[in-house]
Design a protein around this motif. Structure first.
Motif, PDB file in Angstrom:
ATOM      1  N   SER A 191       0.828  -1.206   0.000  1.00  0.00           N
ATOM      2  CA  SER A 191       0.000   0.000   0.000  1.00  0.00           C
ATOM      3  C   SER A 191       0.856   1.247   0.000  1.00  0.00           C
ATOM      4  N   ALA A 192       2.200   1.057  -0.013  1.00  0.00           N
ATOM      5  CA  ALA A 192       3.146   2.177   0.013  1.00  0.00           C
ATOM      6  C   ALA A 192       2.941   3.073   1.225  1.00  0.00           C
ATOM      7  N   GLY A 193       2.369   2.526   2.304  1.00  0.00           N
ATOM      8  CA  GLY A 193       2.180   3.307   3.515  1.00  0.00           C
ATOM      9  C   GLY A 193       1.014   4.268   3.477  1.00  0.00           C
ATOM     10  N   SER A 194       0.231   4.253   2.403  1.00  0.00           N
ATOM     11  CA  SER A 194      -0.914   5.152   2.301  1.00  0.00           C
ATOM     12  C   SER A 194      -2.017   4.710   3.249  1.00  0.00           C
ATOM     13  N   VAL A 195      -2.560   5.657   4.000  1.00  0.00           N
ATOM     14  CA  VAL A 195      -3.624   5.343   4.954  1.00  0.00           C
ATOM     15  C   VAL A 195      -4.807   4.718   4.236  1.00  0.00           C
ATOM     16  N   GLN A 196      -5.259   5.372   3.173  1.00  0.00           N
ATOM     17  CA  GLN A 196      -6.453   4.901   2.473  1.00  0.00           C
ATOM     18  C   GLN A 196      -6.217   3.535   1.838  1.00  0.00           C
ATOM     19  N   ARG A 197      -5.073   3.377   1.138  1.00  0.00           N
ATOM     20  CA  ARG A 197      -4.810   2.109   0.463  1.00  0.00           C
ATOM     21  C   ARG A 197      -4.593   0.991   1.477  1.00  0.00           C
ATOM     22  N   LEU A 198      -3.908   1.296   2.589  1.00  0.00           N
ATOM     23  CA  LEU A 198      -3.661   0.264   3.591  1.00  0.00           C
ATOM     24  C   LEU A 198      -4.960  -0.195   4.225  1.00  0.00           C
ATOM     25  N   ARG A 199      -5.836   0.735   4.528  1.00  0.00           N
ATOM     26  CA  ARG A 199      -7.123   0.368   5.116  1.00  0.00           C
ATOM     27  C   ARG A 199      -7.945  -0.474   4.135  1.00  0.00           C
ATOM     28  N   GLN A 200      -7.973  -0.038   2.861  1.00  0.00           N
ATOM     29  CA  GLN A 200      -8.758  -0.766   1.870  1.00  0.00           C
ATOM     30  C   GLN A 200      -8.169  -2.145   1.588  1.00  0.00           C
ATOM     31  N   LEU A 201      -6.823  -2.223   1.496  1.00  0.00           N
ATOM     32  CA  LEU A 201      -6.178  -3.507   1.238  1.00  0.00           C
ATOM     33  C   LEU A 201      -6.424  -4.481   2.385  1.00  0.00           C
ATOM     34  N   THR A 202      -6.422  -3.980   3.613  1.00  0.00           N
ATOM     35  CA  THR A 202      -6.715  -4.837   4.765  1.00  0.00           C
ATOM     36  C   THR A 202      -8.123  -5.399   4.667  1.00  0.00           C
ATOM     37  N   ARG A 203      -9.088  -4.548   4.334  1.00  0.00           N
ATOM     38  CA  ARG A 203     -10.464  -5.032   4.190  1.00  0.00           C
ATOM     39  C   ARG A 203     -10.562  -6.058   3.064  1.00  0.00           C
ATOM     40  N   ASP A 204      -9.905  -5.772   1.941  1.00  0.00           N
ATOM     41  CA  ASP A 204      -9.955  -6.700   0.809  1.00  0.00           C
ATOM     42  C   ASP A 204      -9.345  -8.047   1.180  1.00  0.00           C
ATOM     43  N   CYS A 205      -8.242  -8.033   1.932  1.00  0.00           N
ATOM     44  CA  CYS A 205      -7.589  -9.287   2.337  1.00  0.00           C
ATOM     45  C   CYS A 205      -8.470 -10.069   3.306  1.00  0.00           C
ATOM     46  N   MET A 206      -9.180  -9.379   4.187  1.00  0.00           N
ATOM     47  CA  MET A 206     -10.089 -10.063   5.096  1.00  0.00           C
ATOM     48  C   MET A 206     -11.261 -10.682   4.329  1.00  0.00           C
ATOM     49  N   THR A 207     -11.767  -9.955   3.348  1.00  0.00           N
ATOM     50  CA  THR A 207     -12.897 -10.458   2.558  1.00  0.00           C
ATOM     51  C   THR A 207     -12.502 -11.660   1.721  1.00  0.00           C
ATOM     52  N   SER A 208     -11.312 -11.599   1.119  1.00  0.00           N
ATOM     53  CA  SER A 208     -10.872 -12.668   0.223  1.00  0.00           C
ATOM     54  C   SER A 208     -10.315 -13.877   0.964  1.00  0.00           C
ATOM     55  N   GLY A 209     -10.019 -13.753   2.243  1.00  0.00           N
ATOM     56  CA  GLY A 209      -9.426 -14.844   3.002  1.00  0.00           C
ATOM     57  C   GLY A 209      -7.917 -14.833   3.010  1.00  0.00           C
ATOM     58  N   LYS A 210      -7.294 -13.860   2.355  1.00  0.00           N
ATOM     59  CA  LYS A 210      -5.841 -13.749   2.418  1.00  0.00           C
ATOM     60  C   LYS A 210      -5.400 -13.452   3.848  1.00  0.00           C
ATOM     61  N   LEU A 211      -6.192 -12.665   4.564  1.00  0.00           N
ATOM     62  CA  LEU A 211      -5.951 -12.387   5.978  1.00  0.00           C
ATOM     63  C   LEU A 211      -6.963 -13.198   6.773  1.00  0.00           C
ATOM     64  N   ARG A 212      -6.472 -14.177   7.548  1.00  0.00           N
ATOM     65  CA  ARG A 212      -7.338 -15.098   8.270  1.00  0.00           C
ATOM     66  C   ARG A 212      -7.095 -15.001   9.776  1.00  0.00           C
ATOM     67  N   ARG A 213      -8.133 -15.297  10.534  1.00  0.00           N
ATOM     68  CA  ARG A 213      -7.996 -15.331  11.985  1.00  0.00           C
ATOM     69  C   ARG A 213      -7.519 -16.705  12.423  1.00  0.00           C
ATOM     70  N   SER A 214      -6.509 -16.707  13.278  1.00  0.00           N
ATOM     71  CA  SER A 214      -6.010 -17.945  13.868  1.00  0.00           C
ATOM     72  C   SER A 214      -5.964 -17.737  15.369  1.00  0.00           C
ATOM     73  N   GLY A 215      -6.959 -18.284  16.050  1.00  0.00           N
ATOM     74  CA  GLY A 215      -7.067 -18.010  17.473  1.00  0.00           C
ATOM     75  C   GLY A 215      -7.425 -16.548  17.687  1.00  0.00           C
ATOM     76  N   ALA A 216      -6.606 -15.858  18.461  1.00  0.00           N
ATOM     77  CA  ALA A 216      -6.864 -14.439  18.732  1.00  0.00           C
ATOM     78  C   ALA A 216      -6.209 -13.532  17.711  1.00  0.00           C
ATOM     79  N   ASP A 217      -5.345 -14.083  16.827  1.00  0.00           N
ATOM     80  CA  ASP A 217      -4.543 -13.270  15.923  1.00  0.00           C
ATOM     81  C   ASP A 217      -5.020 -13.401  14.471  1.00  0.00           C
ATOM     82  N   TRP A 218      -4.747 -12.338  13.713  1.00  0.00           N
ATOM     83  CA  TRP A 218      -4.942 -12.374  12.272  1.00  0.00           C
ATOM     84  C   TRP A 218      -3.589 -12.638  11.629  1.00  0.00           C
TER      85      TRP A 218
END
Length: 840
Positions: free
Chosen positions: A189-216
């Protein structure tokens, strides 16, 4: 401003009325908006805020934007500037009211008359004017003049730091996120607030970012495409033909030399696309290169139409002889934590190894072998990596010899490391490997060879020599940085790889404080190497175990296990499992007092670690593998019996001695000795005399105290260990060595252990240090105290011997960690804590 948070503070100060007539914000659109909206939350509700947007109408109509603003008046606005200023002044700044805040976007799309009126009102302090645009060249002449005069404050909103990115990602995810995952997201996201926030949401939606116990944690697979709703095809079609062609080439071919693009007539397009943020130009070892982020490149690739792709085929074939695209793709897969796909690239059915080797030059074949070996190392396939290097026709070149030495270091085969490195020429540095924008240079190979030699020396019997190599290399890199050529010599990603080896050296030599400082530097760095970040976090977990801080070590290890189970680096996973098993001994009290649940938990984790080890053909003791063995052996006493623990530690010492790993032998023998096996005193004295770690002299004194039956010498040795940071060795519940000490001596040991923990931000609050400083590093604590004492940034820089920019960077980290908005809140926090202590 180094971050959106600092820009927020500056804009809040302007809104509060510090004398400036307003501000001009430049930077990425999303970050500018974030900054303005955050600052507006501090403005009283009764203060008027107006927004003017540039448009075709506002650009073509005299006072068009002002006419829209004044459309609610019952009378038509004047058509001359003086009348317009009078009406606007009464409308925006009624008598007795604070100046209204006027926010202007796209000022280049607003007529010049409107800009002149707004500039004069800002200069008269009748309004607080905030203008935001992408670059300074978009600022109209009248406003640029006010910025030079100081009437309008210039604020550039820069990207987030990795530490601030961690907080933002965890806020979006709603829970802890592994540092590996945050580094990947931050980088792309090159450190951009907007891109980082959006990329995080996209990764959570797509399953790239997954919860394992208490951690993502970050899962394998590609990063998702943006879900912002903007059609990439429409975006490309809206660009001029030559700008679109340049973006298409960068998306398909990867980074390209700026000089080559200028020679082919793309100079103007480079400037325009860089200013718009569509690409970035960086200084690398091969010169200045233009590149896109991985996410931008993926979206552009998806937007290229089939017919257009066929048109580009001839150009792409000329630019890529058949292997550069493989190198770039492999590097991208490694950078997003998907090394398995990187390995698969080298066995693509349409472009197999034979075809690529035939097309590649000698240097190209080196690059291919190097990249494949690195990818296999990431997934733990050490044997496969060695086969790749052995089968390469260029296996005798400097790059592949150093890569083979790195594999041997991971295994802990110090003799093989020295054998390989001794074949490198000593009288000259390796030739620069600089073809096709590759990711390493001859200088990076030379530095890598030196730090791997230091690893071997640290694990063998020359820790002083290893530290000397590390210190010399650190001074050399600092010299390159002071000259401003560090990125031309060796890139940030590869410097982080060097830091991994340096951490290994410092940990093996017992330099706990220096090791902790370097690990924290790696975690805060902008290098974008997620594997180095993961390793640094694991090293901190090991240091916390050695320092007797079990809770934080267990938390780090649990997150590391969850992340590493989805990635490569099995050697690191083994260490994380061992730390977790060791720390699970103490769920409810001091070591040795755990209940049945704690023993059961430790038994399960130890079984998991043992099963994991048996599943691997090679049992490496390199890197932190020796520490994993040591921790598992020490846990054996709690899970099974003290006799089993002793047998395992002695077996580890014998195995290490047979492999020439004398510092590992020393650690194993000293571990058994501290559990009351005093019959090992002669061997402890021998191993301590052979090594030069920080703990060697105290351990030698311990052996002598037993051999000479000298209680005073015993206490002196234990106190030296506590002061050196080895608090885990001198806890009354874990070490029979302290059972015969007097109460006064035990208090002194506790004080010494507390003093050693003051440099550890994860430790409990020591006497005299406020609780709000717990999460700060030593340097941040020092700067915080100076800020509370009323020192300016310039004064802090002189006192601390660092630059003002570095002070500002530390302050941003302090504010982010403490969730404060500036100096005033930090001072109030310190004052409140002091008052509370006085009341108590």
């Amino acid at each position: 401003m180094d971050s959106p948070a600092e820009a927020n503070l500056a804009l809040e100060s302007i809104f509060a009325g510090d004398g400036a007539g307003g501000a001009i914000l430049t930077g990425e659109l999303g970050d500018r908006r974030e900054t303005i909206e955050a600052a507006l939350t501090t403005v009283p509700a009764d203060r008027a805020v107006f927004r003017l947007h540039g448009s075709a109408f506002a650009a073509a109509t005299p006072y068009g934007a002002l006419a829209i603003l004044l459309s609610g008046l019952h009378e038509a606005p004047p058509a001359h500037p003086h009348g317009m200023m009078r009406v606007l002044s009464d409308f925006l700044h009624p008598q007795g009211a604070d100046p209204a805040i006027v926010i202007v976007s796209q000022p280049d799309q607003i007529d010049s008359g409107t800009i002149t009126v707004l500039a004069q009102l800002a200069q008269m302090h009748h309004i607080t004017l905030v203008v935001h645009c992408e670059r300074s060249s978009d600022v109209p002449i009248d406003l640029a003049a006010l910025r030079r005069l100081g009437t309008l404050t210039g604020i550039t909103v820069r990207p987030l730091t990795p530490a601030a990115g961690q907080s933002l990602v965890e806020e979006v995810a709603g829970g802890p996120v592994s540092r590996f995952a945050v580094t990947v997201l931050w980088q792309h996201s090159a450190g951009s607030v907007q891109r980082l926030r959006q990329l995080t949401r996209d990764c959570m939606t797509s399953g790239k970012l997954r919860r394992s116990g208490a951690d993502w944690v970050l899962d394998s697979g590609p990063l998702p495409r943006s879900s912002t709703g903007e059609d990439p095809s429409a975006m490309l079609r809206g660009l001029p033909v030559r700008q679109r062609a340049l973006l298409e080439m960068l998306a398909i071919c990867g980074p390209m030399r700026v000089g080559d693009l200028i020679h082919t007539g793309y100079a103007a397009e480079l400037d325009e696309l860089e200013e718009s943020g569509a690409l970035e130009i960086l200084n690398e070892h091969s010169g200045r290169v233009a590149q896109m982020t991985a996410v931008q490149a993926a979206e552009t690739m998806a937007a290229i139409e089939p017919d257009r792709r066929r048109e580009l085929a001839a150009t792409l074939e000329m630019l890529d002889p058949g292997y550069l695209s493989v190198l770039r793709a492999a590097q991208d897969f490694v950078a997003i934590g998907n090394p398995t796909e990187a390995v698969a690239l080298f066995f693509d059915q349409d472009s197999g190894p034979a075809q690529r080797l035939q097309a590649a030059s000698v240097i190209g074949r080196q690059h291919l072998a190097w990249a494949e070996a690195r990818a296999r190392l990431m997934v733990g396939d050490l044997e496969g990596a060695e086969r790749v290097l052995e089968n390469s026709p260029e296996r005798g070149t400097a790059a592949l010899l150093v890569q083979a030495a790195a594999l041997a270091a991971v295994r802990g085969d110090v003799r093989r490391v020295m054998e390989l490195l001794d074949t490198l020429p000593e009288d000259r540095q390796p030739a620069s490997l600089d073809e096709g924008g590759a990711v390493f240079t001859g200088e990076s190979i030379r530095c890598r060879a030196r730090v791997i030699r230091a690893e071997a020396l640290a694990l063998a019997d020359d820790q002083a020599g290893a530290l000397g190599v590390v210190m010399e290399l650190d001074r050399e890199l600092a010299g390159f940085k002071n000259l401003g050529i560090i990125n031309d010599v060796i890139g940030p990603f590869e410097r982080a790889v060097l830091a991994e080896s340096m951490l290994t050296v410092l940990a093996a030599c017992g330099q706990l404080d220096r090791c902790r400082e370097l690990a924290e530097t790696v975690l805060a760095g902008r290098h974008g190497n997620p594997y180095a970040v993961q390793y640094a976090d694991l090293v901190l977990a090991v240091l916390e175990v050695m320092g007797g801080v079990q809770d934080r070590a267990a938390q780090r290890a649990a997150t590391a296990v969850a992340q590493l189970e989805r990635l490569g680096r099995p050697q690191d996973l083994e260490t994380a499992l061992a730390v977790q098993a060791f720390c699970s001994d103490v769920p409810d009290g001091p070591r040795g007092t755990q209940g049945p649940e704690g023993v059961a938990s430790a038994r399960v984790l130890e079984s998991h670690a043992q099963e994991f080890r048996r599943s691997r053909e090679s049992q490496a003791l390199g890197r932190l593998g020796w520490m994993a063995e040591l921790l598992l052996a020490r846990s054996t006493g709690q899970i099974h019996s003290p006799q089993a623990r002793t047998a395992r530690l002695v077996a580890l010492a014998d195995r290490a001695a047979a492999g020439g790993l004398y510092s590992v032998e020393f650690a194993a023998v000293s571990g058994a000795f501290h559990f009351g096996e005093t019959w090992l005193a002669p061997r402890l004295a021998e191993t301590a005399a052979r090594t030069q770690t920080v703990a060697s002299a105290p351990q030698l004194m311990l052996a002598r105290s037993v051999l000479e039956d000298d209680p005073e010498l015993l206490f002196q040795a234990l106190e030296m260990l506590a002061l050196a940071g080895y608090a885990g060795y001198v806890e009354p519940a874990s070490s029979p060595m302290v059972r015969d000490l007097s109460a006064a001596q035990l208090r002194r040991l506790t004080d010494a252990a507390g003093a050693s923990r003051r440099s550890n931000p994860a430790a409990e609050e020591p006497e005299g240090e406020p609780s709000w400083m717990v999460e700060l590093t030593r340097r941040e604590k020092e700067i915080s105290r100076l800020v509370v004492a009323g020192k300016t940034n310039a004064m802090i820089a002189r006192i601390s011997g660092i630059s003002i920019r570095t002070v500002e960077g530390h302050l941003y980290q302090i504010y982010a960690k403490l969730q404060l908005k500036g100096r005033a809140e930090l001072s109030r926090l310190a004052a409140a804590h002091t008052a509370q202590r006085h009341r108590v």
